[in-house]
Each structure stands twice: as structure tokens, then as C-alpha cells.
Enzyme design. Sequence first.
Site, mmCIF file in Angstrom:
data_model
loop_
_atom_site.group_PDB
_atom_site.id
_atom_site.type_symbol
_atom_site.label_atom_id
_atom_site.label_comp_id
_atom_site.label_asym_id
_atom_site.label_seq_id
_atom_site.Cartn_x
_atom_site.Cartn_y
_atom_site.Cartn_z
ATOM 1 N N HIS A 17 50.452 33.941 -61.588
ATOM 2 C CA HIS A 17 50.960 33.701 -63.071
ATOM 3 C C HIS A 17 51.553 31.454 -63.318
ATOM 4 O O HIS A 17 50.638 30.932 -62.670
ATOM 5 C CB HIS A 17 53.009 33.604 -62.569
ATOM 6 C CG HIS A 17 53.553 32.172 -61.673
ATOM 7 N ND1 HIS A 17 53.964 31.690 -61.769
ATOM 8 C CD2 HIS A 17 53.837 33.019 -60.577
ATOM 9 C CE1 HIS A 17 54.576 31.654 -60.784
ATOM 10 N NE2 HIS A 17 54.766 32.163 -60.082
ATOM 11 N N HIS A 20 51.829 28.642 -60.873
ATOM 12 C CA HIS A 20 50.501 28.896 -59.996
ATOM 13 C C HIS A 20 49.453 27.897 -60.511
ATOM 14 O O HIS A 20 49.076 26.449 -60.966
ATOM 15 C CB HIS A 20 50.815 29.736 -59.172
ATOM 16 C CG HIS A 20 51.184 29.862 -57.850
ATOM 17 N ND1 HIS A 20 51.078 31.826 -59.279
ATOM 18 C CD2 HIS A 20 51.751 30.378 -57.384
ATOM 19 C CE1 HIS A 20 52.080 32.048 -57.826
ATOM 20 N NE2 HIS A 20 52.952 31.514 -57.288
ATOM 21 N N CYS A 125 66.720 33.076 -44.796
ATOM 22 C CA CYS A 125 66.007 33.593 -46.260
ATOM 23 C C CYS A 125 64.372 33.540 -46.131
ATOM 24 O O CYS A 125 64.281 32.848 -45.891
ATOM 25 C CB CYS A 125 66.057 32.365 -46.944
ATOM 26 S SG CYS A 125 65.729 33.311 -48.467
ATOM 27 N N CYS A 128 62.076 32.078 -48.679
ATOM 28 C CA CYS A 128 62.133 31.174 -48.507
ATOM 29 C C CYS A 128 61.321 30.937 -47.113
ATOM 30 O O CYS A 128 60.861 29.600 -47.100
ATOM 31 C CB CYS A 128 63.553 29.783 -47.714
ATOM 32 S SG CYS A 128 64.357 29.748 -50.025
ATOM 33 N N CYS A 142 71.253 32.429 -51.104
ATOM 34 C CA CYS A 142 70.632 31.455 -51.412
ATOM 35 C C CYS A 142 69.950 31.483 -52.677
ATOM 36 O O CYS A 142 70.138 32.208 -53.704
ATOM 37 C CB CYS A 142 68.819 31.936 -50.943
ATOM 38 S SG CYS A 142 67.407 31.010 -51.692
ATOM 39 N N HIS A 145 67.012 32.263 -54.449
ATOM 40 C CA HIS A 145 66.310 34.080 -54.086
ATOM 41 C C HIS A 145 67.592 35.095 -54.370
ATOM 42 O O HIS A 145 67.434 36.318 -53.993
ATOM 43 C CB HIS A 145 65.009 34.299 -52.504
ATOM 44 C CG HIS A 145 64.656 32.888 -52.543
ATOM 45 N ND1 HIS A 145 64.520 32.210 -52.206
ATOM 46 C CD2 HIS A 145 63.071 34.336 -53.083
ATOM 47 C CE1 HIS A 145 63.145 32.201 -52.189
ATOM 48 N NE2 HIS A 145 62.282 33.145 -52.653
ATOM 49 N N LYS A 293 64.492 32.189 -66.476
ATOM 50 C CA LYS A 293 63.281 32.359 -65.167
ATOM 51 C C LYS A 293 61.984 33.549 -65.389
ATOM 52 O O LYS A 293 62.562 34.655 -65.557
ATOM 53 C CB LYS A 293 64.309 31.994 -64.192
ATOM 54 C CG LYS A 293 63.527 32.024 -62.721
ATOM 55 C CD LYS A 293 64.805 31.997 -61.143
ATOM 56 C CE LYS A 293 63.597 31.616 -60.023
ATOM 57 N NZ LYS A 293 64.184 31.888 -58.488
ATOM 58 N N LYS A 296 59.663 39.285 -62.177
ATOM 59 C CA LYS A 296 58.690 40.561 -62.128
ATOM 60 C C LYS A 296 59.249 41.377 -62.511
ATOM 61 O O LYS A 296 59.527 41.932 -63.537
ATOM 62 C CB LYS A 296 58.272 41.086 -61.112
ATOM 63 C CG LYS A 296 56.864 40.880 -61.142
ATOM 64 C CD LYS A 296 56.280 41.990 -59.762
ATOM 65 C CE LYS A 296 54.989 42.031 -60.175
ATOM 66 N NZ LYS A 296 54.125 42.640 -59.645
HETATM 67 N N1 MSP Z 1 52.885 29.149 -49.302
HETATM 68 C C1 MSP Z 1 54.485 28.381 -49.761
HETATM 69 C C2 MSP Z 1 53.442 26.524 -49.487
HETATM 70 C C3 MSP Z 1 53.082 26.138 -48.154
HETATM 71 S S1 MSP Z 1 52.733 24.490 -48.255
HETATM 72 C C4 MSP Z 1 51.472 23.617 -47.861
HETATM 73 C C5 MSP Z 1 54.990 28.487 -51.435
HETATM 74 N N2 MSP Z 1 53.752 29.646 -52.054
HETATM 75 S S2 MSP Z 1 54.049 29.986 -53.644
HETATM 76 O O1 MSP Z 1 53.459 30.474 -53.672
HETATM 77 O O2 MSP Z 1 55.354 30.251 -53.626
HETATM 78 O O3 MSP Z 1 54.170 28.736 -54.560
HETATM 79 C C6 MSP Z 1 54.803 27.988 -54.435
HETATM 80 C C7 MSP Z 1 54.520 26.475 -55.820
HETATM 81 O O4 MSP Z 1 54.180 27.163 -56.946
HETATM 82 C C8 MSP Z 1 55.345 25.564 -56.580
HETATM 83 O O5 MSP Z 1 55.700 24.420 -55.800
HETATM 84 C C9 MSP Z 1 54.562 25.783 -57.597
HETATM 85 O O6 MSP Z 1 53.349 24.477 -57.107
HETATM 86 C C10 MSP Z 1 53.718 26.542 -58.181
HETATM 87 N N3 MSP Z 1 55.507 27.474 -59.044
HETATM 88 C C11 MSP Z 1 55.337 28.876 -58.709
HETATM 89 N N4 MSP Z 1 56.626 28.510 -59.413
HETATM 90 C C12 MSP Z 1 56.802 28.000 -60.692
HETATM 91 C C13 MSP Z 1 57.154 28.583 -61.671
HETATM 92 N N5 MSP Z 1 58.274 28.614 -62.359
HETATM 93 N N6 MSP Z 1 56.773 26.617 -62.867
HETATM 94 C C14 MSP Z 1 55.929 25.352 -61.741
HETATM 95 N N7 MSP Z 1 55.300 25.842 -60.953
HETATM 96 C C15 MSP Z 1 55.896 27.345 -60.001
HETATM 97 O O7 MSP Z 1 55.351 27.869 -51.494
#
Ligand code: MSP
Length: 640
Positions: A17, A20, A125, A128, A142, A145, A293, A296
Site C-alpha cells: 500500500h 510501503h 502482541c 507486532c 497495544c 493494533h 489511519k 482495511k
Molecule cells: N516485517 C517487518 C519489518 C522487518 S525489517 C527487518 C514489518 N513489516 S511491515 O509490512 O509491517 O512494514 C512496516 C513498514 O512499512 C514501516 O516501517 C514503513 O516502512 C512501511 N509502512 C507501513 N505503513 C505505513 C504508513 N501508513 N505510512 C508510512 N509507512 C508505512 O514491520
Amino acid sequence: MTSYITTPIYYVNAQPHLGHAYTTIVADTYNRFRRLCGESVRFQTGTDEHGDKIVEAAEKEGVTPRQYVDSISAIFRQTWPLLDIEADRYIRTTDGDHIAVVQRILQQVYDRGDIYFDTYRGLYCKGCERYLTEKELVDGKCPDHQKAPELIEEENYFFRMSKYRQQLINHIEQHPEFITPERYRNEVLSLLGEPLADLCISRPKSRLTWGIELPFDTNFVTYVWFDALINYLTGLGYPDEGFRAFWSGCEHLIAKDILKPHAVYWPTMLLSLGLPLYKKLHVHGYWNVDDTKMSKSLGNVVRPRALVERYGIDTVRYFLLREMSFGLDSSFTAELIAGRHNSDLANDLGNLFSRTAAMVQKYRHGRVPEPGRQQPEDARLREAAESMLRLYLENMAQFRFHLALQAVWEFIGLANKYIVDNEPWVLAKEERFSVRLDTVLYTLLESLRLLTLVLQPIMPRAAAKMAAGLGLSLTDLSSFERHGHWGGLAAGAALVEGDVLFPRLAKETSVVVEKTAHPAKEKEKGTQAEGTISFEQFQRLDLRVAEITAAERIEGSERLYKLVVRAPEERTVVAGIARYYSAAELVGKKVVIVANLKPVKLMGVLSQGMVLAAREKSTAGERLVLTAVDGDIAAGSGVA
Ligand code: MSP
């Protein structure tokens, strides 16, 4: 010098999304920037595929974890080229080399005496994928979440994280740029000011089998974070010594949600391994959508593919980098991105480019003229270009992309003004002004060449078009050092006519959100005409007259009010009408609300319903008017 930029490896329990996409675009931009700085660069992204969450998601889909991770991981991988993101390695934690490295590291840490076996009781959690401390909970839940963690007690292996606490504090204190922006550095230091528990790094196979087996006890698999963080080393070929060349230039990029694993778990793991710590950790804030925020369940998830289809790659990349102050949260809205596209890209940059190119075609047969003597106004634009370059280089290196772009757009503004002030169309009328016209056109073309150079990391596609238009190849623009000086454009070179860089967007559009498939809705589809609802369905809506008794702005949001209404009982409702009504105007108004909408928390405020409003959209913008009742009627009256 080397540069190794990484993104988090994303969990495959959700599809890519906006959030990412942001992190990965930033990493790609920074990687391209470093390459232009003359460094050897490497950029890695990938997917995190082990752990409870993944098993749960696979079960929901009715497939095996392996099938599940293969399919979602492929979606992530296919998404990045859509955004012109080019990574050197797309790593998966299920890759063979990664599994081998994780097992090797576990054995090394174990042999060092930094892993022990113990019983643990803690609050876990799942979201997390880690134990939370009491202090981290908000109202017993948490905060990320919104779920109460589970109390778990089991025998597990532990990493002696606490042993390295002081060493880590010393490192952070001696290296002020280790964690940036500063607010996150302070957050980590304050976290480390508290006693630090050891890290549970295993899960018994009785509970989880989808993970990497511990090399010293096959009854356990590795905790997903211990496994995931190691990807940053696997990608460089660790333990092969060659990994060190890029490791010394390693900069991790994450959002604030995963600060603790990156700023505490990971460096202590590296200390235990006797390895140098990464160079920098860059932490950004969160993207919300319309101040809410993304989630889904709210149905407001913005997908990168949809954005690109609507706005184009360059606009999406530019917007995200320009709009967010790195480190702080930002809100994504359709108005903002369409506004930036039309004003910054189509008007400011697009017009500068097309007007200049058109004048050179018309007055100089499409060839770069030889400039005459510089007049003070030409020198001023040149100085502005040089100062733009300085500001750009400094801010890009510090991850202050919005400031780098602000400097670039200030310069674009000056270049546009230079056209107006120098009136090339007037100069073109008389032969005696011919040399002056040459100088003015050259000054504009050279400004555009420098703009093309600096815009490459941000908008590679538009920059390639601009370069082609100026008759340049990308090798003419491959280094700030070599090409970032005034006067690089050779007289006589031929411009190439091309398409408009950024066609204007026809009208304001609403945010492209994902349409969540609703099983109940799907069923109904078969029995009624598309786009209609049955009377029974309509009756399920609880519409009521509500009287607003209080209104206050929600801090941190430009659009939202927290309203207290009587309908007839008192309840709070969050409404996005702050741009259209003052608080004083609202109090006493009778409006219509949907009273049985599932309550949601918006910006930390529980909204128990929705106020109805009419929305008018036009090229002039958007206008909202509340739905009122025609006459005096008691608060709480039903509307049907
Ligand atoms: N798998 C772990 C990371 C392991 S790294 C060794 C994880 N994955 S995640 O799919 O949840 O991705 C988190 C990351 O996605 C955030 O740190 C950020 O880079 C990005 N983001 C997810 N949602 C976001 C927003 N709403 N806004 C900005 N970035 C966001 O955690």
C-alpha cells in the site's frame, strides 16, 4: 565510498500500500542520489515471510504458508517496477542463503554464550510479533493494533540483549547521526534509560513451525524479528568478507512503528557478533489518508497501482517526497496530490520546459544558441541555480527531501519569472537584440539542464524525457561533480521535440481507495439490479436527527471536528467539515446522522456515527454543506 540503502522487508500478510510504497520510493530516490554523488551503491528490499501472522493469513486464504508467501511476495516484487523502483536484491526470508546465514549467526551468538534457555511469561502482541512491556500499553492494549496482548508463558531461548545496553548507549551518544531525525534518537535513548530485558528469540514448534529451525535445538524455530533483521547481512553475502565494503555504508530506512527492533535489537545483535554497527537509521512518520489511519476495515487503503494509473509514476513519487516532512506524519488526500500535479508539475516545471523549448524551436531552429555577455539578471539566475544545487545536495543527503524540493521549486519560480522579465518574444522582433536573445535562451536551457540533473533521483522518467528534449543523453547527466556546474550545455546542440511533460489533470478526483470485497454484498448482487438497494437494506440504516451541542477541532487535523450530538442520547461523532464550518456556527444546528455505523477511532477520538453532508466538486475545488432538516423537530427523530 559505498552506499547500501535498505527498506524494511515487508510482511506478506498484506498487499503493498501507500506506506510501503513511500519507504521504497524514498530508498530508491536516495540510492539514485548517491549514485549521482559518485558512490558505488546497493539497494535492497524484500519480504518477511515467517511467523504467526503469516500462518494465520494463509489459513484464512485456505492455502499452505508456502503457497501463500510465494503469491504475495510476487505481488510486492511486481509492484516496485511500476513505480520505477530498481532494487539490486529483492530478498525473501525463505531464500536458501538467508536461512543458512540466520542459522550460522544463531550458532555464533550461542557459542559466544549470549543465548540461554529459560521460562518466560509475557504480554505478546501478534500484530507486532513481539512481547510488549506494561509501559508500552495504552488502556491495556497495544497502541498500534488496538488489541489486548495475550499473556503467554513458555520455555524459550533468550538473547542477552541487556548485556549490550551500555555499549549501545555509548555508541548512540558518540554518533549523533546514528539515528535521525533527532526525536527518534531521543526516543531510543529514553527507552534505553529504562532496564532492558533480554530478547526471547525462539518459538516452540508446538506453537509455530513456520520458521527457521534453531541449529542447536530442533524443537524450536527462530523468532521472526531475529530472523528478519539478519536479511540486511544476507543480502551482502555475509559471512563472505566482501560484505564489509557495502556494510560500512549501510543506511537503514524504516517508519516509526519498527524503531525498537532496529534501534535496539539489531545493534545489540551486531555487537554480540563483533560486527561494526550500521552507519545510520533513518526513521519516517506515517501516511494517513484524509487524516485517518489507513486500514482495511475502514476501506481507505490506497494501493500504489491505482495511484500510478490515476496520476502517473512521476507525480506519485514527487508528491510523496515533497509532501511529507521526513520524520513527521502526513495526510494523503486527492486534492493535495491533484493540486501538486497541476501547480508544481504541469504549471511551474512543465511550462518552464515547454515555453523554453518552444521559443528555441521558433527563434533558433531548435539549436542551443551561443550565449553573449552575461547581464546582471542572467548572473542572478545563474547564482540562484548554484545556490539551489547547494541546498538540494545538502538536504537530500540529510533525508530532508521536502526541503530539497522546495529549493528546486523556488528556483523554477525564478526561472519562470526570468522569462516574463526578459520578454524573449520582444527581443525576437528586432535583429539588434539577437545576441541578447541568445543569452536569455541559453540561460533558460542551462537552468533546465541543471533541473534535469537534480530531478533524476526523484522523477527518473520525467528527467529522462527532459534530457531527451534538451538533446542530452543520461551519461551527460550522470554525476553532480562532473555535470553540476553552470555552462555544461554545448552551443549548437539540437533539441528534440517531445510530448507535454505533465498533462493537466482534468478535474479534482476523490482518493483512490481499495474497494473491499464484502461477502454479504456479493451475495445480494445476484438478486437485484446493479447499483440499487432493496427497501430492507435501506431500512437497516438508522438515520436520525441530531442536535450538535459542542464542537471542537481535533488537534493535528485540518479537517476534523469532534462533535458532541444529542440523538437523543449524547454521543461523539467525528466529522470532516472543519474547512467549511466554524465551531460556533455548528453548535445548535440540527443535522442528520447515520446512527448505527460501526464506531471507529479517528485521530484517537471515538466516532459513534456519521454526519451527512452534501459534497459539491468542481475544478474550483470541493464544497461541503451539512444536510439540515426543514423545520423544528426533536433531536433523535428517525429519518426515513
Ligand atoms: N516485517 C517487518 C519489518 C522487518 S525489517 C527487518 C514489518 N513489516 S511491515 O509490512 O509491517 O512494514 C512496516 C513498514 O512499512 C514501516 O516501517 C514503513 O516502512 C512501511 N509502512 C507501513 N505503513 C505505513 C504508513 N501508513 N505510512 C508510512 N509507512 C508505512 O514491520
